[in-house]
Design an enzyme around this catalytic site. Structure first.
Site, PDB file in Angstrom:
ATOM      1  N   PRO A  89       0.865  -1.285  -0.086  1.00  0.00           N
ATOM      2  CA  PRO A  89      -0.114  -0.075   0.020  1.00  0.00           C
ATOM      3  C   PRO A  89       0.924   1.240   0.199  1.00  0.00           C
ATOM      4  O   PRO A  89       0.382   2.451  -0.343  1.00  0.00           O
ATOM      5  CB  PRO A  89      -0.814  -0.175   1.192  1.00  0.00           C
ATOM      6  CG  PRO A  89      -0.493  -1.191   2.178  1.00  0.00           C
ATOM      7  CD  PRO A  89       0.453  -1.907   1.154  1.00  0.00           C
ATOM      8  N   GLU A 116       3.012  -8.024   8.454  1.00  0.00           N
ATOM      9  CA  GLU A 116       2.845  -6.309   8.753  1.00  0.00           C
ATOM     10  C   GLU A 116       3.539  -5.843   7.734  1.00  0.00           C
ATOM     11  O   GLU A 116       3.681  -4.353   7.723  1.00  0.00           O
ATOM     12  CB  GLU A 116       2.914  -5.999  10.129  1.00  0.00           C
ATOM     13  CG  GLU A 116       1.645  -6.353  10.927  1.00  0.00           C
ATOM     14  CD  GLU A 116       1.297  -7.889  10.994  1.00  0.00           C
ATOM     15  OE1 GLU A 116       2.388  -8.545  11.309  1.00  0.00           O
ATOM     16  OE2 GLU A 116       0.075  -8.449  10.574  1.00  0.00           O
ATOM     17  N   ARG A 154      -3.189  -8.720 -20.563  1.00  0.00           N
ATOM     18  CA  ARG A 154      -4.131  -8.264 -21.621  1.00  0.00           C
ATOM     19  C   ARG A 154      -3.562  -7.354 -22.455  1.00  0.00           C
ATOM     20  O   ARG A 154      -4.181  -7.175 -23.502  1.00  0.00           O
ATOM     21  CB  ARG A 154      -5.282  -8.204 -21.018  1.00  0.00           C
ATOM     22  CG  ARG A 154      -5.572  -6.966 -20.159  1.00  0.00           C
ATOM     23  CD  ARG A 154      -6.880  -6.658 -19.327  1.00  0.00           C
ATOM     24  NE  ARG A 154      -7.938  -6.524 -20.175  1.00  0.00           N
ATOM     25  CZ  ARG A 154      -8.312  -5.496 -21.092  1.00  0.00           C
ATOM     26  NH1 ARG A 154      -7.446  -4.347 -20.588  1.00  0.00           N
ATOM     27  NH2 ARG A 154      -9.239  -5.105 -21.887  1.00  0.00           N
ATOM     28  N   ASP A 169     -11.204   0.347 -24.424  1.00  0.00           N
ATOM     29  CA  ASP A 169     -11.231   0.448 -22.815  1.00  0.00           C
ATOM     30  C   ASP A 169     -11.366   1.766 -22.119  1.00  0.00           C
ATOM     31  O   ASP A 169     -10.629   2.916 -22.463  1.00  0.00           O
ATOM     32  CB  ASP A 169      -9.982  -0.115 -22.172  1.00  0.00           C
ATOM     33  CG  ASP A 169      -9.798  -1.844 -22.586  1.00  0.00           C
ATOM     34  OD1 ASP A 169     -10.778  -2.198 -22.825  1.00  0.00           O
ATOM     35  OD2 ASP A 169      -8.638  -2.210 -22.275  1.00  0.00           O
TER      36      ASP A 169
HETATM   37  N1  4GX Z   1      -1.703  -2.933  -3.212  1.00  0.00           N
HETATM   38  N2  4GX Z   1      -0.828  -5.178   0.914  1.00  0.00           N
HETATM   39  C1  4GX Z   1       1.364  -6.026   1.188  1.00  0.00           C
HETATM   40  C2  4GX Z   1       2.296  -6.682   3.157  1.00  0.00           C
HETATM   41  C3  4GX Z   1       2.962  -5.378   3.562  1.00  0.00           C
HETATM   42  C4  4GX Z   1       2.769  -4.521   4.751  1.00  0.00           C
HETATM   43  C5  4GX Z   1       3.451  -3.375   4.787  1.00  0.00           C
HETATM   44  C6  4GX Z   1       4.523  -3.841   3.122  1.00  0.00           C
HETATM   45  C7  4GX Z   1       4.275  -2.993   3.834  1.00  0.00           C
HETATM   46  C8  4GX Z   1      -1.417  -3.916  -1.215  1.00  0.00           C
HETATM   47  C9  4GX Z   1      -2.035  -2.811  -1.927  1.00  0.00           C
HETATM   48  C10 4GX Z   1      -1.579  -4.329   0.287  1.00  0.00           C
HETATM   49  C11 4GX Z   1      -1.251  -5.615   2.390  1.00  0.00           C
HETATM   50  C12 4GX Z   1       0.331  -6.080   0.243  1.00  0.00           C
HETATM   51  C13 4GX Z   1       0.109  -5.698   3.001  1.00  0.00           C
HETATM   52  N3  4GX Z   1       3.902  -5.160   2.552  1.00  0.00           N
HETATM   53  N4  4GX Z   1      -0.717  -4.579  -2.117  1.00  0.00           N
HETATM   54  N5  4GX Z   1       1.062  -6.634   2.568  1.00  0.00           N
HETATM   55  N6  4GX Z   1      -2.880  -2.086  -1.306  1.00  0.00           N
HETATM   56  O1  4GX Z   1      -2.697  -3.806   0.724  1.00  0.00           O
HETATM   57  O2  4GX Z   1      -0.758  -3.990  -3.138  1.00  0.00           O
END
Ligand code: 4GX
Length: 238
Positions: A89, A116, A154, A169
């Site tokens: 995120p 986490e 795609r 699209d």
């Molecule tokens: N877009 N997540 C990664 C583990 C994490 C936690 C903290 C790094 C720092 C997400 C998103 C997403 C949840 C994937 C936490 N990694 N991935 N994960 N939004 O929410 O891609």
């Protein structure tokens, strides 16, 4: 293109990769998708891949050792090292512009984490590019990686069938797509707009352009503003 996915849950990818466009693209050798289980690169007898954060705090953090070994194992299986992407995120948002850019790469390595977070040296030491699929928190990076794979594959030439087209699209011209209708002409008292039945393709194109502009302005004002600021040539096309 070859896409390596590094995950603790490789089975999560089975269903999305074995249907429709992603299935066909793999069968046609447009893309090769290789899954690696990060846990296979753990070095202790418990197969540990996470540990407590230095400095204290709740939750666990993914260890750098198994992740580096897993990435290096994937990189050893091809000539180019490939662009390393970390689903998180905290990354830059995945946009259609980024998707098109990624679709021209020969090789991608996607890291889908759990827990986490990651030890920061995974990002810095592997020159991994953080990418987010949206401002919400998933339980792991797997669904993010699947979204990225679906959107990228795609766009590779030959991946879509003859009846599918990426040209119309949403976002392909910087705007949301115009409304579509199919038979019947009247459904539960709701009629198809008269202009679409007129056969006047000049008028139909103009109507669709107006609809695209109007719904983008209404529903995605920030995209509309960006569109207005873009080169005037883009707006005269279509
Ligand atoms: N877009 N997540 C990664 C583990 C994490 C936690 C903290 C790094 C720092 C997400 C998103 C997403 C949840 C994937 C936490 N990694 N991935 N994960 N939004 O929410 O891609």
């Amino acid at each position: 293109m070859r896409i390596d996915v590094l995950t603790l849950f490789p089975e999560m990818f089975d269903s999305p990769l074995s249907h429709s466009i992603l299935k066909r693209a793999q069968e046609r050798n447009i893309v090769e998708i290789v899954l690696s289980n990060i846990r296979d690169f753990a070095t202790d007898s418990y197969r540990k891949v996470d540990d407590k954060p230095y400095g204290g705090g709740a939750g666990m953090v993914m260890m750098p050792g198994p992740m580096f070994d897993c990435v290096e194992h994937a990189q050893a299986q091809a000539d180019e090292p490939g662009r390393v992407i970390l689903l998180t995120p905290q990354g830059k948002p995945l946009t259609q512009e980024k998707v098109v850019e990624l679709s021209t790469e020969p090789r991608l390595i996607l890291i889908a984490g759990r827990y986490e977070g990651f030890d920061e040296r995974i990002r810095t030491g592997l020159s991994a590019e953080p990418i987010s699929i949206g401002d919400y928190v998933l339980s792991g990076g797997e669904l993010g990686a699947m979204v990225l794979i679906d959107a990228v594959v795609r766009m590779i030439p030959g991946a879509l069938g003859d009846d599918d087209s990426a040209a119309d699209d949403s976002f392909s011209n910087g705007l949301l797509e115009y409304p579509q209708y199919t038979r019947p002409e009247v459904f539960r008292d709701m009629k198809v707009p008269e202009i679409l039945l007129s056969g006047d393709h000049g008028k139909i194109d103009q109507w669709r352009k107006e609809q695209s502009l109007e719904r983008t302005k209404q529903w995605r004002p920030e995209i509309y503003e960006k569109y207005l600021q873009s080169a005037p040539t883009d707006k005269n096309e279509q």
